[in-house]
Design a protein around this motif. Structure first.
Motif, short mmCIF file in Angstrom:
data_model
loop_
_atom_site.label_atom_id
_atom_site.label_comp_id
_atom_site.label_asym_id
_atom_site.label_seq_id
_atom_site.Cartn_x
_atom_site.Cartn_y
_atom_site.Cartn_z
N LYS A 145 0.62 -1.12 -0.12
CA LYS A 145 0.06 0.00 -0.09
C LYS A 145 0.82 1.35 -0.11
CE LYS A 145 -1.99 1.52 3.60
NZ LYS A 145 -2.64 1.80 4.98
N ARG A 146 1.86 1.21 0.90
CA ARG A 146 2.68 2.35 0.87
C ARG A 146 3.58 2.80 -0.44
NH1 ARG A 146 5.61 1.33 5.40
NH2 ARG A 146 4.18 2.56 6.44
N THR A 147 4.00 1.76 -1.03
CA THR A 147 4.64 1.91 -2.25
C THR A 147 3.88 2.38 -3.46
OG1 THR A 147 6.23 0.13 -1.80
CG2 THR A 147 5.93 0.57 -4.06
N LEU A 148 2.46 1.92 -3.26
CA LEU A 148 1.55 2.20 -4.51
C LEU A 148 1.20 3.69 -4.11
CD1 LEU A 148 -0.55 1.40 -6.61
CD2 LEU A 148 -2.17 1.28 -5.05
N ILE A 149 0.80 4.06 -2.88
CA ILE A 149 0.67 5.46 -2.62
C ILE A 149 1.71 6.47 -3.11
CG2 ILE A 149 0.07 7.26 -0.81
CD1 ILE A 149 -1.56 5.07 0.35
N GLU A 150 2.77 5.99 -2.58
CA GLU A 150 3.91 6.97 -2.70
C GLU A 150 4.38 6.99 -4.19
OE1 GLU A 150 7.08 5.08 -0.50
OE2 GLU A 150 6.56 5.90 1.32
N ASP A 151 4.11 5.93 -4.96
CA ASP A 151 4.37 5.93 -6.43
C ASP A 151 3.29 7.00 -7.23
OD1 ASP A 151 5.80 5.17 -8.72
OD2 ASP A 151 4.24 3.74 -9.34
N HIS A 152 2.19 6.91 -6.65
CA HIS A 152 0.98 7.61 -7.32
C HIS A 152 1.14 9.02 -7.13
CE1 HIS A 152 -3.00 8.89 -8.41
NE2 HIS A 152 -3.23 9.72 -7.19
N LEU A 153 1.83 9.38 -5.74
CA LEU A 153 2.00 10.96 -5.49
C LEU A 153 3.35 11.34 -6.31
CD1 LEU A 153 1.49 10.82 -1.73
CD2 LEU A 153 0.03 11.88 -3.28
N ASP A 154 4.17 10.54 -6.25
CA ASP A 154 5.34 10.81 -7.27
C ASP A 154 5.26 11.13 -8.77
OD1 ASP A 154 7.18 10.76 -4.96
OD2 ASP A 154 7.85 8.87 -5.44
N HIS A 155 4.38 10.34 -9.33
CA HIS A 155 3.85 10.37 -10.82
C HIS A 155 2.49 10.94 -11.01
CE1 HIS A 155 7.00 7.18 -10.34
NE2 HIS A 155 7.56 7.92 -11.08
N CYS A 156 1.59 10.39 -10.63
CA CYS A 156 0.15 10.94 -10.90
C CYS A 156 0.03 12.49 -10.74
CB CYS A 156 -0.77 9.93 -10.58
SG CYS A 156 -0.80 8.38 -11.29
N LEU A 157 0.11 12.52 -9.14
CA LEU A 157 0.15 13.94 -8.66
C LEU A 157 0.87 14.83 -9.43
CD1 LEU A 157 -1.56 15.73 -6.53
CD2 LEU A 157 0.49 15.05 -4.89
N GLU A 158 2.08 14.63 -9.67
CA GLU A 158 3.10 15.42 -10.19
C GLU A 158 2.52 15.85 -11.59
OE1 GLU A 158 6.04 16.84 -9.42
OE2 GLU A 158 5.93 16.19 -7.54
N ASP A 159 2.18 14.84 -12.29
CA ASP A 159 1.58 15.01 -13.79
C ASP A 159 0.15 16.01 -13.67
OD1 ASP A 159 3.25 13.28 -14.83
OD2 ASP A 159 1.91 11.77 -15.22
N ALA A 160 -0.62 15.89 -12.69
CA ALA A 160 -1.78 16.30 -12.42
C ALA A 160 -1.61 18.02 -12.06
CB ALA A 160 -2.68 15.97 -11.40
N VAL A 161 -0.53 18.29 -11.37
CA VAL A 161 -0.40 19.52 -10.59
C VAL A 161 0.72 20.36 -11.61
CG1 VAL A 161 0.85 20.68 -8.80
CG2 VAL A 161 -0.80 18.87 -8.21
N GLY A 162 1.64 19.53 -12.28
CA GLY A 162 2.74 20.20 -13.01
C GLY A 162 3.82 20.55 -12.02
#
Length: 93
Positions: free
Chosen positions: A56-73
């Protein structure tokens, strides 16, 4: 609804951890059915819990590192601190 494949480099690692948890969980069920000592069962349950938590931790951290970065810029430096703090706090999940 059309499903778009969504994969990150960490997904194979996550699958590996979840399969490990699945194996431990099967072991726990077998141990309970066989009447094994509670201490041994608790140790296996701890292994299941740890494997799932790590996945779970790996999935959440990966999401934040990639998906959030893509959404926020790339926000300005003063706004960047809030995002970095948000990422840091996820280690307490």
């Amino acid at each position: 609804m059309v499903s778009i494949e969504h994969r990150h480099d960490t997904h194979p690692e996550i699958v590996k951890r979840l399969k490990r948890a699945e194996g431990h969980l099967r072991s726990v069920v077998a141990m309970i059915e066989a009447g094994k000592p509670c201490l041994d069962i608790a140790q296996q349950l701890h292994a299941v819990e740890k494997a799932i938590t790590n996945a779970k931790r790996t999935l959440i951290e990966d999401h934040l590192d990639h998906c959030l970065e893509d959404a926020v810029g790339s926000p300005p430096r003063e706004r960047r601190q809030s995002i970095d703090e948000f990422k840091s706090i996820t280690k307490y999940l």
